[in-house]
Design an enzyme around this catalytic site. Structure first.
Site, short mmCIF file in Angstrom:
data_model
loop_
_atom_site.label_atom_id
_atom_site.label_comp_id
_atom_site.label_asym_id
_atom_site.label_seq_id
_atom_site.Cartn_x
_atom_site.Cartn_y
_atom_site.Cartn_z
N ASN A 101 0.84 -1.20 0.00
CA ASN A 101 0.00 0.00 0.00
C ASN A 101 0.88 1.25 0.00
O ASN A 101 1.94 1.30 0.62
CB ASN A 101 -1.00 0.01 1.15
CG ASN A 101 -0.41 -0.16 2.53
OD1 ASN A 101 0.62 -0.80 2.69
ND2 ASN A 101 -1.06 0.39 3.53
N CYS A 161 -4.00 0.74 -2.67
CA CYS A 161 -3.92 -0.50 -1.89
C CYS A 161 -2.88 -1.45 -2.49
O CYS A 161 -2.58 -1.40 -3.69
CB CYS A 161 -5.26 -1.22 -1.88
SG CYS A 161 -6.51 -0.45 -0.87
N GLU A 202 -3.07 -4.68 -3.10
CA GLU A 202 -3.56 -5.62 -4.11
C GLU A 202 -3.62 -4.96 -5.48
O GLU A 202 -3.24 -5.54 -6.49
CB GLU A 202 -4.97 -6.12 -3.74
CG GLU A 202 -5.07 -6.87 -2.43
CD GLU A 202 -5.35 -5.96 -1.24
OE1 GLU A 202 -4.81 -4.85 -1.19
OE2 GLU A 202 -6.10 -6.39 -0.35
N CYS A 212 -10.69 -3.13 -4.01
CA CYS A 212 -9.74 -4.14 -4.51
C CYS A 212 -10.49 -5.36 -5.05
O CYS A 212 -10.08 -5.96 -6.04
CB CYS A 212 -8.75 -4.54 -3.43
SG CYS A 212 -7.52 -3.25 -3.14
N CYS A 226 -10.18 -5.07 0.48
CA CYS A 226 -11.28 -4.10 0.59
C CYS A 226 -12.20 -4.22 -0.64
O CYS A 226 -11.87 -4.88 -1.63
CB CYS A 226 -10.74 -2.68 0.72
SG CYS A 226 -10.17 -1.96 -0.84
N1 THU Z 1 -5.32 -1.35 2.38
C1 THU Z 1 -4.78 -2.15 1.43
O1 THU Z 1 -3.64 -1.96 1.00
N2 THU Z 1 -5.53 -3.17 0.93
C2 THU Z 1 -6.80 -3.45 1.35
O2 THU Z 1 -7.45 -4.31 0.77
C3 THU Z 1 -7.35 -2.75 2.51
C4 THU Z 1 -6.67 -1.50 2.89
C5 THU Z 1 -4.53 -0.24 2.90
C6 THU Z 1 -5.03 1.12 2.50
C7 THU Z 1 -4.47 1.99 3.61
O3 THU Z 1 -3.15 2.37 3.26
C8 THU Z 1 -4.42 1.08 4.82
O4 THU Z 1 -4.53 -0.25 4.32
C9 THU Z 1 -5.50 1.31 5.82
O5 THU Z 1 -6.76 1.31 5.24
#
Ligand code: THU
Length: 168
Positions: free
Chosen positions: A72, A83, A85, A124, A121
């Site tokens: 991320n 994110c 992913e 994603c 999330c």
């Molecule tokens: N985040 C991800 O990288 N992937 C996800 O599927 C969920 C959230 C990151 C985004 C942000 O930098 C941190 O996690 C908190 O939300």
């Protein structure tokens, strides 16, 4: 909620909680690779840029047999955050790949935390769906077992995003 129901599957390096509707046959050929992918996601997580949430995420995807990773990358304008992913998938797609076989995710949430803190999330999931097929698997890092093996959950992507939006 912790690990959901399903059945357990073990390999030399991993202990996997496999969530229905997957069958043992769906995993054949994949099992030895899961721990390598989780390790790659963990390694990518170390390079996360997360000064705002302090929540690090790493992802490793297999597309057309090749592995790509992402972490991320946050932004002072929070909505501009990328994110892990999506970064991994974007790298793979930019390298010419289109078939997404496996997505492995590792977050900085402690192993016992809710599965919701370790799974992709909604945005994603929609991006995964763009390149996923009916057999795409999602592997979630659940930390290490006492014997040092990697633990994780494995779920069919289809059951993470039913009725996914598609054009055409
Ligand atoms: N985040 C991800 O990288 N992937 C996800 O599927 C969920 C959230 C990151 C985004 C942000 O930098 C941190 O996690 C908190 O939300």
């Amino acid at each position: 909620m912790n690990a959901p129901d399903g059945f357990s599957c073990e390999s030399a390096g991993g202990i996997w909680q496999v969530v229905s509707p997957l069958l043992k046959e769906d995993l054949e050929g994949h099992l030895p690779g899961f721990e390598d992918l989780v390790r790659a996601a963990r390694e990518a997580k170390r390079r996360a840029y997360a000064p705002y949430s302090h929540f690090q995420v790493g992802a490793a995807v297999v597309m057309d047999g090749s592995v790509f990773t992402g972490a991320n990358v946050e932004n002072a304008s929070y909505g501009a955050t990328l994110c892990a992913e999506r970064n991994a998938i974007a790298s793979a797609v930019a390298a010419g790949h289109r078939q997404l076989e496996i997505v492995a995710v590792s977050t900085s949430a402690p192993a016992g935390n809710a599965i919701e803190q370790r799974s992709p999330c909604g945005i994603c999931r929609q991006v995964i769906s763009e390149f996923a097929g009916p057999n795409t698997l999602v592997v979630l890092d659940a930390g290490d077992a006492e014997d040092g093996r990697i633990q994780g959950e494995v779920i069919a992507f289809e059951s993470l995003l039913p009725w996914r939006f598609r054009l055409g």
